[in-house]
Motif scaffolding. Structure first.
Motif, mmCIF file in Angstrom:
data_model
loop_
_atom_site.group_PDB
_atom_site.id
_atom_site.type_symbol
_atom_site.label_atom_id
_atom_site.label_comp_id
_atom_site.label_asym_id
_atom_site.label_seq_id
_atom_site.Cartn_x
_atom_site.Cartn_y
_atom_site.Cartn_z
ATOM 1 N N ARG A 211 20.595 -17.895 16.419
ATOM 2 C CA ARG A 211 21.991 -17.981 16.862
ATOM 3 C C ARG A 211 22.155 -18.518 18.276
ATOM 4 N N GLU A 212 21.269 -18.150 19.183
ATOM 5 C CA GLU A 212 21.454 -18.546 20.582
ATOM 6 C C GLU A 212 21.226 -20.043 20.783
ATOM 7 N N LYS A 213 20.178 -20.578 20.195
ATOM 8 C CA LYS A 213 19.896 -22.011 20.316
ATOM 9 C C LYS A 213 20.741 -22.828 19.341
ATOM 10 N N GLY A 214 21.299 -22.162 18.341
ATOM 11 C CA GLY A 214 22.135 -22.837 17.361
ATOM 12 C C GLY A 214 21.339 -23.308 16.151
ATOM 13 N N ASN B 201 21.059 -12.799 7.059
ATOM 14 C CA ASN B 201 19.887 -11.982 7.351
ATOM 15 C C ASN B 201 18.723 -12.835 7.836
ATOM 16 N N LEU B 202 18.533 -13.996 7.202
ATOM 17 C CA LEU B 202 17.444 -14.900 7.589
ATOM 18 C C LEU B 202 17.704 -15.502 8.970
ATOM 19 N N VAL B 203 18.941 -15.926 9.220
ATOM 20 C CA VAL B 203 19.293 -16.495 10.526
ATOM 21 C C VAL B 203 19.028 -15.485 11.644
ATOM 22 N N ASP B 204 19.407 -14.231 11.417
ATOM 23 C CA ASP B 204 19.166 -13.199 12.423
ATOM 24 C C ASP B 204 17.677 -12.929 12.607
ATOM 25 N N VAL C 248 11.040 -11.926 4.892
ATOM 26 C CA VAL C 248 11.918 -11.006 5.608
ATOM 27 C C VAL C 248 12.539 -10.048 4.590
ATOM 28 N N ALA C 249 12.546 -8.784 4.933
ATOM 29 C CA ALA C 249 13.168 -7.788 4.058
ATOM 30 C C ALA C 249 14.658 -8.049 3.982
#
Length: 224
Positions: A110-113, A102-105, A10-11
């Motif tokens: 985020r929605e599933k946790g 940045n990696l999480v996004d 991921v950039a």
């Protein structure tokens, strides 16, 4: 369950980098079909790389919880910044927090946790990140992480007193000189590592990878 995995990049817009950057990651399990939280593993160092955390794949095999491993910038397959050696304005908690966010996004966690497991420096990073109360973070697990740097240094000095001579004196003298790369230091450090880092002999290959990563590019480790 036989783990299935995929790798990706991921950039990452690293503040002050002045060049294109990327974060390399590996995912065990299928994020799209899994309905619950995913575990994100934060390695130590900084700069040790993800490999030595490989036993965490048991969590996927036994509990079907997907796991995200990644190499933080400055090590492994992610972007290196050897030119930033000693730059305390670049190597900061904020850099690694932004990378993690940045990696999480990018992985849409985020929605599933998601859960975070941080080991050593990774736990320090995880604690700083959790303090910001990021959306989606469900649990934080700290493994071998210091809550206080002064107490950690005090404890390390106490452990050092139990190291046999001449290794103890060599480590003390090399530390005073800031010499952490000489063959003399590395040989003496093996005594400490064998007692307090990894007691398996010989070291597993994945643990050797951590030492290799730190030796290959100590920019983040020595600066922070």
């Amino acid at each position: 369950m036989t783990p299935s995995f995929r790798e990706g990049e991921v950039a990452f817009d690293a503040p002050g980098a002045n060049k294109p950057c990327k974060t390399w990651y590996k995912i065990y399990g299928d994020l799209s079909s899994h309905q619950g939280p995913t575990l994100v593993a934060l390695h130590g160092g900084p700069g040790a790389g993800h490999e030595y955390l490989s036993p965490l794949t048991d969590i996927y095999e036994k509990n079907n919880i997907p796991i995200v491993f990644y190499d933080q910038v400055g090590c492994g397959r992610s972007t290196h910044f050897r030119e930033k050696y000693g730059d305390t304005n670049f190597w900061t908690f904020e850099l690694f927090i932004k990378e993690l966010d940045n990696l999480v996004d990018h992985l849409q966690l985020r929605e599933k946790g998601f859960f975070i497991l941080g080991q050593s420096w990774g736990g320090m990073l995880g604690g700083a990140y959790a303090a910001l109360k990021p959306k989606g973070l469900r649990k934080l697990v700290l493994s071998g992480s210091p809550a206080s740097i002064p107490l950690m240094l005090k404890g390390t000095r106490e452990l050092l007193t139990a190291i046999p001579e001449p290794a103890r004196t060599t480590l003390e003298e090399c530390d005073k000189k800031g010499d952490h790369e000489s063959e003399e230091f590395e040989n003496a450090a093996k005594e400490f590592y064998g007692r307090h880092v990894c007691r398996l002999d010989p070291y597993p290959d994945d643990v050797l990878c951590a030492f290799k990563n730190l030796k290959d590019d100590p920019s983040a480790y020595h600066t922070m």
